[in-house]
Design a protein around this motif. Sequence first.
Motif, PDB file in Angstrom:
ATOM      1  N   GLU A  29      17.467   1.958   1.754  1.00 57.85           N
ATOM      2  CA  GLU A  29      17.383   0.578   2.229  1.00 57.85           C
ATOM      3  C   GLU A  29      16.909  -0.338   1.111  1.00 57.85           C
ATOM      4  OE1 GLU A  29      18.040  -0.439   5.472  1.00 57.85           O
ATOM      5  OE2 GLU A  29      18.736   1.613   5.870  1.00 57.85           O
ATOM      6  N   ASN A  30      17.318  -1.611   1.195  1.00 60.13           N
ATOM      7  CA  ASN A  30      16.857  -2.595   0.221  1.00 60.13           C
ATOM      8  C   ASN A  30      15.743  -3.469   0.785  1.00 60.13           C
ATOM      9  OD1 ASN A  30      17.079  -3.936  -2.367  1.00 60.13           O
ATOM     10  ND2 ASN A  30      17.967  -5.661  -1.249  1.00 60.13           N
ATOM     11  N   ASN A  31      15.790  -3.686   2.093  1.00 55.39           N
ATOM     12  CA  ASN A  31      14.767  -4.500   2.750  1.00 55.39           C
ATOM     13  C   ASN A  31      13.963  -3.635   3.711  1.00 55.39           C
ATOM     14  OD1 ASN A  31      15.446  -6.981   1.520  1.00 55.39           O
ATOM     15  ND2 ASN A  31      17.164  -7.192   2.911  1.00 55.39           N
ATOM     16  N   TYR A  32      12.657  -3.670   3.551  1.00 51.58           N
ATOM     17  CA  TYR A  32      11.796  -2.841   4.386  1.00 51.58           C
ATOM     18  C   TYR A  32      10.354  -3.331   4.257  1.00 51.58           C
ATOM     19  CZ  TYR A  32      11.653  -0.631  -0.239  1.00 51.58           C
ATOM     20  OH  TYR A  32      11.574  -0.407  -1.590  1.00 51.58           O
ATOM     21  N   TYR A  33       9.495  -2.771   5.081  1.00 55.32           N
ATOM     22  CA  TYR A  33       8.059  -3.041   4.998  1.00 55.32           C
ATOM     23  C   TYR A  33       7.336  -1.752   4.616  1.00 55.32           C
ATOM     24  CZ  TYR A  33       9.254  -7.056   7.994  1.00 55.32           C
ATOM     25  OH  TYR A  33       9.811  -8.183   8.530  1.00 55.32           O
ATOM     26  N   LEU A  34       6.222  -1.929   3.968  1.00 55.13           N
ATOM     27  CA  LEU A  34       5.336  -0.806   3.669  1.00 55.13           C
ATOM     28  C   LEU A  34       3.934  -1.150   4.182  1.00 55.13           C
ATOM     29  CD1 LEU A  34       6.585  -0.178   0.044  1.00 55.13           C
ATOM     30  CD2 LEU A  34       6.882   1.405   1.950  1.00 55.13           C
ATOM     31  N   PHE A  35       3.251  -0.136   4.655  1.00 49.71           N
ATOM     32  CA  PHE A  35       1.932  -0.346   5.241  1.00 49.71           C
ATOM     33  C   PHE A  35       0.965   0.741   4.760  1.00 49.71           C
ATOM     34  CE2 PHE A  35       3.384  -3.248   8.599  1.00 49.71           C
ATOM     35  CZ  PHE A  35       4.708  -2.904   8.743  1.00 49.71           C
ATOM     36  N   TRP A  36      -0.290   0.375   4.764  1.00 43.84           N
ATOM     37  CA  TRP A  36      -1.369   1.343   4.713  1.00 43.84           C
ATOM     38  C   TRP A  36      -2.198   1.171   5.989  1.00 43.84           C
ATOM     39  CZ3 TRP A  36      -2.342   5.414   1.628  1.00 43.84           C
ATOM     40  CH2 TRP A  36      -1.671   5.488   0.402  1.00 43.84           C
ATOM     41  N   TYR A  37      -2.373   2.276   6.693  1.00 38.78           N
ATOM     42  CA  TYR A  37      -3.245   2.315   7.862  1.00 38.78           C
ATOM     43  C   TYR A  37      -4.417   3.249   7.540  1.00 38.78           C
ATOM     44  CZ  TYR A  37       0.234   0.191  11.028  1.00 38.78           C
ATOM     45  OH  TYR A  37       1.112  -0.663  11.656  1.00 38.78           O
ATOM     46  N   LYS A  38      -5.567   2.957   8.117  1.00 37.68           N
ATOM     47  CA  LYS A  38      -6.696   3.876   8.024  1.00 37.68           C
ATOM     48  C   LYS A  38      -7.040   4.402   9.413  1.00 37.68           C
ATOM     49  CE  LYS A  38     -11.001   2.293   7.640  1.00 37.68           C
ATOM     50  NZ  LYS A  38     -12.201   1.546   7.119  1.00 37.68           N
ATOM     51  N   GLN A  39      -7.485   5.643   9.436  1.00 38.48           N
ATOM     52  CA  GLN A  39      -7.902   6.258  10.695  1.00 38.48           C
ATOM     53  C   GLN A  39      -9.291   6.856  10.482  1.00 38.48           C
ATOM     54  OE1 GLN A  39      -5.786   9.767  12.213  1.00 38.48           O
ATOM     55  NE2 GLN A  39      -5.824   8.866  14.264  1.00 38.48           N
ATOM     56  N   PRO A  40     -10.330   6.129  10.887  1.00 33.38           N
ATOM     57  CA  PRO A  40     -11.696   6.637  10.732  1.00 33.38           C
ATOM     58  C   PRO A  40     -11.950   7.752  11.743  1.00 33.38           C
ATOM     59  CG  PRO A  40     -11.698   4.519  11.863  1.00 33.38           C
ATOM     60  CD  PRO A  40     -10.284   4.791  11.446  1.00 33.38           C
ATOM     61  N   PRO A  41     -13.140   8.326  11.724  1.00 36.36           N
ATOM     62  CA  PRO A  41     -13.445   9.415  12.665  1.00 36.36           C
ATOM     63  C   PRO A  41     -13.222   9.048  14.131  1.00 36.36           C
ATOM     64  CG  PRO A  41     -15.073   9.368  10.926  1.00 36.36           C
ATOM     65  CD  PRO A  41     -14.198   8.163  10.712  1.00 36.36           C
ATOM     66  N   SER A  42     -13.297   7.773  14.475  1.00 34.41           N
ATOM     67  CA  SER A  42     -13.018   7.364  15.852  1.00 34.41           C
ATOM     68  C   SER A  42     -11.564   7.596  16.232  1.00 34.41           C
ATOM     69  CB  SER A  42     -13.346   5.881  16.038  1.00 34.41           C
ATOM     70  OG  SER A  42     -12.429   5.084  15.278  1.00 34.41           O
ATOM     71  N   ARG A  43     -10.707   7.777  15.230  1.00 41.19           N
ATOM     72  CA  ARG A  43      -9.273   8.031  15.362  1.00 41.19           C
ATOM     73  C   ARG A  43      -8.462   6.794  15.746  1.00 41.19           C
ATOM     74  NH1 ARG A  43      -7.958  14.099  17.261  1.00 41.19           N
ATOM     75  NH2 ARG A  43      -6.152  13.615  15.955  1.00 41.19           N
ATOM     76  N   GLN A  44      -9.094   5.629  15.742  1.00 44.25           N
ATOM     77  CA  GLN A  44      -8.355   4.382  15.961  1.00 44.25           C
ATOM     78  C   GLN A  44      -7.590   4.045  14.686  1.00 44.25           C
ATOM     79  OE1 GLN A  44      -8.269   1.625  18.611  1.00 44.25           O
ATOM     80  NE2 GLN A  44      -6.555   1.323  17.211  1.00 44.25           N
ATOM     81  N   MET A  95       8.711   1.125   7.074  1.00 48.89           N
ATOM     82  CA  MET A  95       9.471   0.639   8.228  1.00 48.89           C
ATOM     83  C   MET A  95      10.717  -0.080   7.741  1.00 48.89           C
ATOM     84  SD  MET A  95       8.578  -2.305  11.014  1.00 48.89           S
ATOM     85  CE  MET A  95       7.140  -1.546  11.746  1.00 48.89           C
ATOM     86  N   LYS A  96      11.862   0.308   8.269  1.00 51.04           N
ATOM     87  CA  LYS A  96      13.083  -0.421   7.972  1.00 51.04           C
ATOM     88  C   LYS A  96      13.030  -1.766   8.666  1.00 51.04           C
ATOM     89  CE  LYS A  96      16.121   2.573   9.455  1.00 51.04           C
ATOM     90  NZ  LYS A  96      17.451   3.165   9.704  1.00 51.04           N
ATOM     91  N   ILE A  97      13.672  -2.748   8.093  1.00 54.86           N
ATOM     92  CA  ILE A  97      13.790  -4.044   8.762  1.00 54.86           C
ATOM     93  C   ILE A  97      15.070  -4.009   9.562  1.00 54.86           C
ATOM     94  CG2 ILE A  97      14.100  -6.512   8.485  1.00 54.86           C
ATOM     95  CD1 ILE A  97      12.450  -6.379   5.980  1.00 54.86           C
ATOM     96  N   ASN A  98      14.904  -3.986  10.887  1.00 52.44           N
ATOM     97  CA  ASN A  98      16.074  -3.973  11.749  1.00 52.44           C
ATOM     98  C   ASN A  98      16.653  -5.358  11.873  1.00 52.44           C
ATOM     99  OD1 ASN A  98      15.798  -1.310  12.192  1.00 52.44           O
ATOM    100  ND2 ASN A  98      15.229  -1.449  14.318  1.00 52.44           N
ATOM    101  N   ARG A  99      17.927  -5.431  12.058  1.00 57.58           N
ATOM    102  CA  ARG A  99      18.521  -6.709  12.413  1.00 57.58           C
ATOM    103  C   ARG A  99      18.168  -6.978  13.867  1.00 57.58           C
ATOM    104  NH1 ARG A  99      23.040  -4.782   9.214  1.00 57.58           N
ATOM    105  NH2 ARG A  99      23.055  -5.941   7.262  1.00 57.58           N
ATOM    106  N   GLY A 100      17.935  -8.192  14.212  1.00 55.85           N
ATOM    107  CA  GLY A 100      17.578  -8.525  15.582  1.00 55.85           C
ATOM    108  C   GLY A 100      16.082  -8.509  15.776  1.00 55.85           C
ATOM    109  N   SER A 101      15.673  -8.492  17.006  1.00 59.64           N
ATOM    110  CA  SER A 101      14.258  -8.678  17.305  1.00 59.64           C
ATOM    111  C   SER A 101      13.501  -7.387  17.561  1.00 59.64           C
ATOM    112  CB  SER A 101      14.105  -9.576  18.538  1.00 59.64           C
ATOM    113  OG  SER A 101      14.726  -8.954  19.651  1.00 59.64           O
ATOM    114  N   THR A 102      14.186  -6.267  17.563  1.00 58.44           N
ATOM    115  CA  THR A 102      13.501  -5.011  17.876  1.00 58.44           C
ATOM    116  C   THR A 102      12.935  -4.398  16.606  1.00 58.44           C
ATOM    117  OG1 THR A 102      15.024  -4.607  19.676  1.00 58.44           O
ATOM    118  CG2 THR A 102      13.741  -2.737  18.907  1.00 58.44           C
ATOM    119  N   LEU A 103      11.689  -4.024  16.657  1.00 62.64           N
ATOM    120  CA  LEU A 103      11.074  -3.415  15.490  1.00 62.64           C
ATOM    121  C   LEU A 103      11.568  -1.997  15.293  1.00 62.64           C
ATOM    122  CD1 LEU A 103       7.340  -4.415  15.424  1.00 62.64           C
ATOM    123  CD2 LEU A 103       9.224  -5.298  14.102  1.00 62.64           C
ATOM    124  N   GLY A 104      11.573  -1.575  14.061  1.00 65.03           N
ATOM    125  CA  GLY A 104      11.939  -0.216  13.732  1.00 65.03           C
ATOM    126  C   GLY A 104      10.753   0.718  13.827  1.00 65.03           C
TER     127      GLY A 104
END
Lengths: 118, 117
Positions: A29-44, A95-104
């Motif tokens: 893919e050429n268009n996409y998002y990248l994220f970093w998430y953290k998960q502490p001991p609470s697992r949230q 995450m790929k950027i989907n066309r339309g309003s639905t998230l990938g």
Amino acid sequence: AQTVTQSQPEMSVQEAETVTLSCTYDTSENNYYLFWYKQPPSRQMILVIRQEAYKQQNATENRFSVNFQKAAKSFSLKISDSQLGDTAMYFCAFMKINRGSTLGRLYFGRGTQLTVWP
Amino acid sequence: GAVVSQHPSRVICKSGTSVKIECRSLDFQATTMFWYRQFPKQSLMLMATSNEGSKATYEQGVEKDKFLINHASLTLSTLTVTSAHPEDSSFYICSASRLAGGRDTQYFGPGTRLTVL
């Protein structure tokens, strides 16, 4: 298919120091998002930072910044002035950027367990 | 903003019973919600994608008759583990997608720990 690789299962850093977590990904893919998430001991799962692939400027959020190298398909996370509360599992995600309003869907790496010690 | 809740936070049940887990987006509408399963010290494994008003899309290897998903409204999706067995014991996490101003992000619930005896 999209794959996300985090090659560091565990890392540790002393409080107030800087640490960098690595992440590489593979996509056609050429268009996409990248994220970093953290998960502490609470697992949230908590969103740390996001990057749009079309933006050349690296994203920053206070003590957190990324080094996004699109050609190399690399997306590392730098944590400055590490705090004890930064101790958590960190997941890189694509995450790929989907066309339309639905998230990938999100594609996650295996995670890096970061421990910040006093 | 962008708060997602899950209920219950933990549940213990007997083998053979069914368990329902709720996922709610509290301050935004989510046309798409996702259900994940996470084993200790491992990454999140996507089980299914839930779209409001339509059938869920399940990942390969996930039994749709065992893990029933209902996305009845723009703020609520439920996962029902039917005829639960000890191997279904796990940590289940939902996420809700928020599309605002061109910024697409998933926000996660706090998770539900299921223990099947």
